[in-house]
Write a protein that holds these residues in place. Structure first.
Motif, PDB file in Angstrom:
ATOM      1  N   GLY A   1       6.895  -1.828 -43.666  1.00 31.11           N
ATOM      2  CA  GLY A   1       7.046  -2.822 -42.610  1.00 31.11           C
ATOM      3  C   GLY A   1       8.236  -2.546 -41.714  1.00 31.11           C
ATOM      4  N   VAL A   2       9.357  -2.158 -42.310  1.00 34.12           N
ATOM      5  CA  VAL A   2      10.538  -1.807 -41.512  1.00 34.12           C
ATOM      6  C   VAL A   2      10.244  -0.611 -40.619  1.00 34.12           C
ATOM      7  N   LEU A   3       9.542   0.390 -41.164  1.00 30.72           N
ATOM      8  CA  LEU A   3       9.214   1.575 -40.365  1.00 30.72           C
ATOM      9  C   LEU A   3       8.309   1.220 -39.194  1.00 30.72           C
ATOM     10  N   LEU A   4       7.273   0.424 -39.433  1.00 29.84           N
ATOM     11  CA  LEU A   4       6.337   0.077 -38.362  1.00 29.84           C
ATOM     12  C   LEU A   4       7.025  -0.755 -37.283  1.00 29.84           C
ATOM     13  N   LEU A   5       7.909  -1.647 -37.679  1.00 28.10           N
ATOM     14  CA  LEU A   5       8.637  -2.443 -36.690  1.00 28.10           C
ATOM     15  C   LEU A   5       9.597  -1.573 -35.876  1.00 28.10           C
ATOM     16  N   THR A   6      10.184  -0.596 -36.515  1.00 27.29           N
ATOM     17  CA  THR A   6      11.183   0.235 -35.834  1.00 27.29           C
ATOM     18  C   THR A   6      10.544   1.269 -34.912  1.00 27.29           C
ATOM     19  N   VAL A   7       9.514   1.951 -35.403  1.00 32.74           N
ATOM     20  CA  VAL A   7       8.923   3.059 -34.651  1.00 32.74           C
ATOM     21  C   VAL A   7       7.885   2.576 -33.650  1.00 32.74           C
ATOM     22  N   GLY A   8       7.167   1.510 -33.996  1.00 31.40           N
ATOM     23  CA  GLY A   8       6.126   1.015 -33.094  1.00 31.40           C
ATOM     24  C   GLY A   8       4.931   1.942 -33.062  1.00 31.40           C
ATOM     25  N   ARG A   9       4.483   2.330 -31.859  1.00 28.75           N
ATOM     26  CA  ARG A   9       3.270   3.147 -31.715  1.00 28.75           C
ATOM     27  C   ARG A   9       3.581   4.598 -31.375  1.00 28.75           C
ATOM     28  N   HIS A  10       4.699   5.076 -31.752  1.00 28.23           N
ATOM     29  CA  HIS A  10       5.046   6.486 -31.544  1.00 28.23           C
ATOM     30  C   HIS A  10       4.412   7.308 -32.669  1.00 28.23           C
ATOM     31  N   THR A  11       3.167   7.709 -32.446  1.00 27.26           N
ATOM     32  CA  THR A  11       2.414   8.384 -33.510  1.00 27.26           C
ATOM     33  C   THR A  11       3.004   9.734 -33.874  1.00 27.26           C
ATOM     34  N   ASP A  12       3.756  10.351 -32.957  1.00 28.00           N
ATOM     35  CA  ASP A  12       4.333  11.647 -33.288  1.00 28.00           C
ATOM     36  C   ASP A  12       5.343  11.537 -34.434  1.00 28.00           C
ATOM     37  N   VAL A  13       6.022  10.386 -34.520  1.00 32.60           N
ATOM     38  CA  VAL A  13       6.958  10.178 -35.624  1.00 32.60           C
ATOM     39  C   VAL A  13       6.202  10.081 -36.946  1.00 32.60           C
ATOM     40  N   TYR A  14       5.103   9.322 -36.935  1.00 28.10           N
ATOM     41  CA  TYR A  14       4.306   9.199 -38.163  1.00 28.10           C
ATOM     42  C   TYR A  14       3.720  10.549 -38.566  1.00 28.10           C
ATOM     43  N   ALA A  15       3.283  11.341 -37.584  1.00 25.15           N
ATOM     44  CA  ALA A  15       2.721  12.661 -37.882  1.00 25.15           C
ATOM     45  C   ALA A  15       3.773  13.581 -38.487  1.00 25.15           C
ATOM     46  N   ALA A  16       5.005  13.482 -38.016  1.00 25.85           N
ATOM     47  CA  ALA A  16       6.070  14.327 -38.554  1.00 25.85           C
ATOM     48  C   ALA A  16       6.458  13.916 -39.970  1.00 25.85           C
ATOM     49  N   LEU A  17       6.373  12.623 -40.261  1.00 22.18           N
ATOM     50  CA  LEU A  17       6.767  12.135 -41.579  1.00 22.18           C
ATOM     51  C   LEU A  17       5.667  12.274 -42.632  1.00 22.18           C
ATOM     52  N   LEU A  18       4.423  12.508 -42.199  1.00 24.11           N
ATOM     53  CA  LEU A  18       3.295  12.454 -43.141  1.00 24.11           C
ATOM     54  C   LEU A  18       3.413  13.517 -44.237  1.00 24.11           C
ATOM     55  N   VAL A  19       3.637  14.760 -43.867  1.00 24.00           N
ATOM     56  CA  VAL A  19       3.649  15.840 -44.865  1.00 24.00           C
ATOM     57  C   VAL A  19       4.771  15.664 -45.886  1.00 24.00           C
ATOM     58  N   PRO A  20       6.029  15.459 -45.470  1.00 20.41           N
ATOM     59  CA  PRO A  20       7.053  15.238 -46.511  1.00 20.41           C
ATOM     60  C   PRO A  20       6.787  14.001 -47.348  1.00 20.41           C
ATOM     61  N   ALA A  21       6.218  12.941 -46.735  1.00 17.75           N
ATOM     62  CA  ALA A  21       5.906  11.742 -47.518  1.00 17.75           C
ATOM     63  C   ALA A  21       4.828  12.028 -48.555  1.00 17.75           C
ATOM     64  N   MET A  22       3.816  12.813 -48.174  1.00 17.88           N
ATOM     65  CA  MET A  22       2.766  13.172 -49.133  1.00 17.88           C
ATOM     66  C   MET A  22       3.345  13.990 -50.284  1.00 17.88           C
ATOM     67  N   LEU A  23       4.184  14.949 -49.959  1.00 14.56           N
ATOM     68  CA  LEU A  23       4.739  15.803 -51.003  1.00 14.56           C
ATOM     69  C   LEU A  23       5.586  14.994 -51.976  1.00 14.56           C
TER      70      LEU A  23
END
Length: 705
Positions: free
Chosen positions: A449-471
């Motif tokens: 929730g904190v991440l979604l409120l902070t980043v909003g709809r900047h999908t490039d941030v979510y795309a960059a965080l996806l791989v390290p989060a999965m690992l």
């Protein structure tokens, strides 16, 4: 003293590197599948979402590797796992088609979920290979059966799922495939080599004999290598393993000092030499893939040894009880070798006519379809833990799909996923998993929730965080337990859906609500359907198994000692059926956390050993024991083998071999018309079973387990 200290120091220095290696491999064991799943899932997700603008295919390409990776229990090294994944792919695609079609209404989806849940929940009855991918395959139907009903997206779903599974299989084959564990055939070869050395007169420490036998226990074998399937090969390897364990125990008994030193006996020496020869040949055949040696020569040696025993017993200078008992132990070793080699021959040659003692090798000439049908039919009973688990899973998933569809829960498949991942075989274990999962979801939902409120709809941030989060999720989740896994997975799911559709901080709230709903449904189903899991069932099945063993002993004794008993096939199939149910109940029982408590010391594994000892003893006594001295043979050199009814007169019970002072042994035999070796062998068999039963009785608590 110096020797003992030196050996102890050597053992310590040998074990230290092994312990360090285990600690070093612990992280590797979690890191390897995490990297494979991350690479496969991220590749398909990025390819379809950002390369082809196909969000549906992207989701299936991401969740398919997760389904057959972390959610499944596919065992083995990389290439072995890859083969299982490729074989499971058609079933996964079929489930996607079925789920897409049945998503037209809630009730059809619920009915389909009940059927699919039961069938995949029942899959462990077919052995570890069929069970490995079953939990993950559930996710293919779960994803497809939820609204919206969109049959036009079926091609994208199939392509995404296929790419995800194939990518995971490729990663398992090429990216850190790992070293395969020793197969069960290799373990059998090691045991037979050890037996050959012991039989040839080499000094094999008792600890090594016991260790070789212990390595054949399924609890020490990786799940993917356990021969527990219903097919002929697995049944034969399992039987060879049980006989080889008894073979190791036989050499331990021969090595144990019992009063005076053993008297030299030419017939026993010749039989042990034959055992050494065939065991060495069988071990070499298992390693090289050559043909299993024939048991004809061994069988003939056993018959000659027993005939010589009976001939000597009929002479005035008959051997003492100590000699006869040692001969009985040697014959038991030879009979265990005969069973092991016969079973290995069946495993190698496939379908064949059942050898002698067909009750023991009843599966040898049955087609594969009938063997699978027998396994399924034997477990379609409320006393089967696989049936119980299948019903529990089917009820939980169907109820979760009904609740999610009726209440129109957003992202309702998380409800079913919670039921699937948090359900346990006992209410207590389920409640413990739910408490930890809800705690983890609260932490993960807050962070997401904190991440979604902070980043909003900047999908490039979510795309960059996806791989390290999965690992991090796939490494630390299995390593640190349910709380950590649920927290990280909640955060990971937010990163995924934030790239697919516009979301806000309420996504974390929705997931938390769905997980709590699914947890409560799973807890309710666990409370209603066999809440005690395997704890009570193992007691019931073991009691039934001992009754089946007891039912086999009187007819065996009668066939050996009573001339009026008709020669007929013994009722071994009920015992084999009870043994399979007991093994399944014991396997589940050992996986439940409550068995590690100090107030549950029952040695249920010893009951399984008694069952194998009963079967092996029955086969050995009726196949190789000869009868009392009767009319001389044509050569005039002693009695003939058992062939006529008159050669089996009534004899006193084997208890007559014991003195009246509480069981001490004597060197005299009761006067009887039955050959002394027959009574000695029968007494040794019953005494061995009795000793194990005494130890089992002492281990069972008076209160219900």
């Amino acid at each position: 003293m110096h020797r003992r200290r030196g050996r102890r120091d050597t053992a310590v220095t040998v074990m230290r590197p092994e312990a360090e290696m285990v600690r070093e491999e612990a992280w590797t064991r979690f890191l390897r599948p995490a990297v494979q799943t991350t690479v496969a899932a991220a590749t398909g997700f990025y390819l379809f979402l950002y390369g082809f603008d196909e969000p549906v295919a992207a989701l299936y390409a991401l969740f398919a590797p997760i389904a057959l990776g972390p959610l499944a229990s596919i065992a083995g090294a990389g290439r072995q796992r890859a083969r299982v994944m490729v074989c499971a792919l058609p079933f996964g695609l079929l489930l996607v088609v079925l789920g897409t079609a049945l998503a037209a209404s809630t009730w059809t989806a619920v009915a389909g979920m009940a059927v699919v849940g039961f069938l995949l929940g029942f899959a462990p009855a077919g052995g570890p290979r069929s069970a490995g991918a079953a939990p993950g395959l559930q996710l293919f139907y779960i994803l497809a059966c939820f609204p919206p009903y969109a049959p036009q997206t079926l091609p994208a779903r199939l392509v995404g799922a296929a790419v995800g599974v194939l990518a995971l299989a490729a990663c398992n084959s090429l990216l850190f495939p790992g070293v395969p564990a020793p197969t069960y055939r290799r373990r059998l070869a090691d045991a037979l080599d050890t037996a050959a050395s012991a039989a040839a007169g080499g000094h094999v420490p008792v600890e090594d004999l016991r260790a070789r036998g212990e390595r054949l226990r399924f609890s020490y074998v990786p799940p993917g290598h356990r021969p527990t399937g219903p097919g002929r090969t697995d049944r034969a390897l399992s039987q060879a393993g049980a006989a080889s364990r008894r073979l190791m125990e036989g050499f331990v008994e021969l090595a144990a000092p019992r009063g005076a030193p053993p008297v030299a006996d030419a017939s026993c020496a010749a039989l042990l030499a034959r055992v050494a020869q065939v065991c060495a040949a069988a071990g070499a055949a298992l390693r090289t893939g050559a043909g299993t040696p024939s048991v004809i020569a061994l069988e003939e040696s056993i018959r000659q040894t027993q005939a010589e025993r009976v001939r000597q017993a009929a002479t005035p200078r008959r051997p003492g009880i100590g000699v006869l008992r040692r001969q009985a132990m040697v014959l038991e070793v030879a009979a265990a070798t005969w069973v092991a080699l016969t079973a290995l021959g069946i495993a190698e040659r496939g379908r064949t006519a059942p050898p002698a003692a067909g009750d023991v090798f009843w599966y040898a000439d049955l087609p594969t379809g009938r063997l699978w049908a027998r396994r399924a039919g034997a477990n379609l009973t409320r006393r089967s833990v696989w049936f119980q688990n299948a019903v529990r899973v089917a009820l939980g998933l169907a109820a979760a799909r009904l609740v999610a569809g009726t209440l129109d829960l957003a992202h309702g498949f998380w409800v079913l996923l919670a039921v699937l991942t948090l359900g346990r075989t006992t209410v207590g274990a389920t409640w413990g998993a739910i408490r930890r999962a809800v705690t983890g979801n609260l932490v993960g939902a807050a962070a997401a929730g904190v991440l979604l409120l902070t980043v909003g709809r900047h999908t490039d941030v979510y795309a960059a965080l996806l791989v390290p989060a999965m690992l991090v999720t796939f490494v630390l989740g299995p390593r640190w337990g349910i709380t950590c896994a649920q927290a990280l997975f909640t955060f990971l799911v937010a990163l995924v859906f934030a790239q697919v559709t516009p979301v806000n901080w309420r996504l974390s709230e929705i997931r938390l609500l769905d997980v709590v709903t699914g947890s409560l449904i799973g807890l309710l189903c666990g409370l209603l359907a066999w809440p005690a899991g395997g704890r009570r069932e193992v007691r019931r099945t073991m009691a039934d198994l001992l009754r089946a063993c007891g039912a086999l002993i009187p007819p065996t004794t009668d066939l050996l000692t009573d001339a009026s008993t008709a020669r007929a096939s013994l009722p071994t199939l009920p015992l084999l059926h009870r043994l399979r149910l007991a093994e399944a109940a014991y396997a589940q029982y050992r996986n439940e956390p409550s068995v590690n408590r100090p107030d549950t010391p029952a040695d249920w594994h010893a009951v399984l050993v008694v069952a194998h000892q009963t079967l092996l003893g029955t086969q050995r006594l009726l196949r190789f024991d000869l009868t009392a001295p009767g009319p001389p043979s044509a050569t005039g050199e002693g009695p003939t083998p058992r062939s006529d009814a008159h050669a089996r007169p009534r004899a006193p019970a084997p208890a007559a071999l014991r003195a009246s002072d509480g069981g001490s042994r004597t060197d005299t035999m009761p006067e009887t018309t039955v050959a002394q070796p027959v009574l000695v062998d029968l007494d040794a068999w019953l005494t061995g079973i009795g000793r194990r039963l005494d130890r089992i009785s002492a281990s069972i608590p008076t209160d219900p387990v």
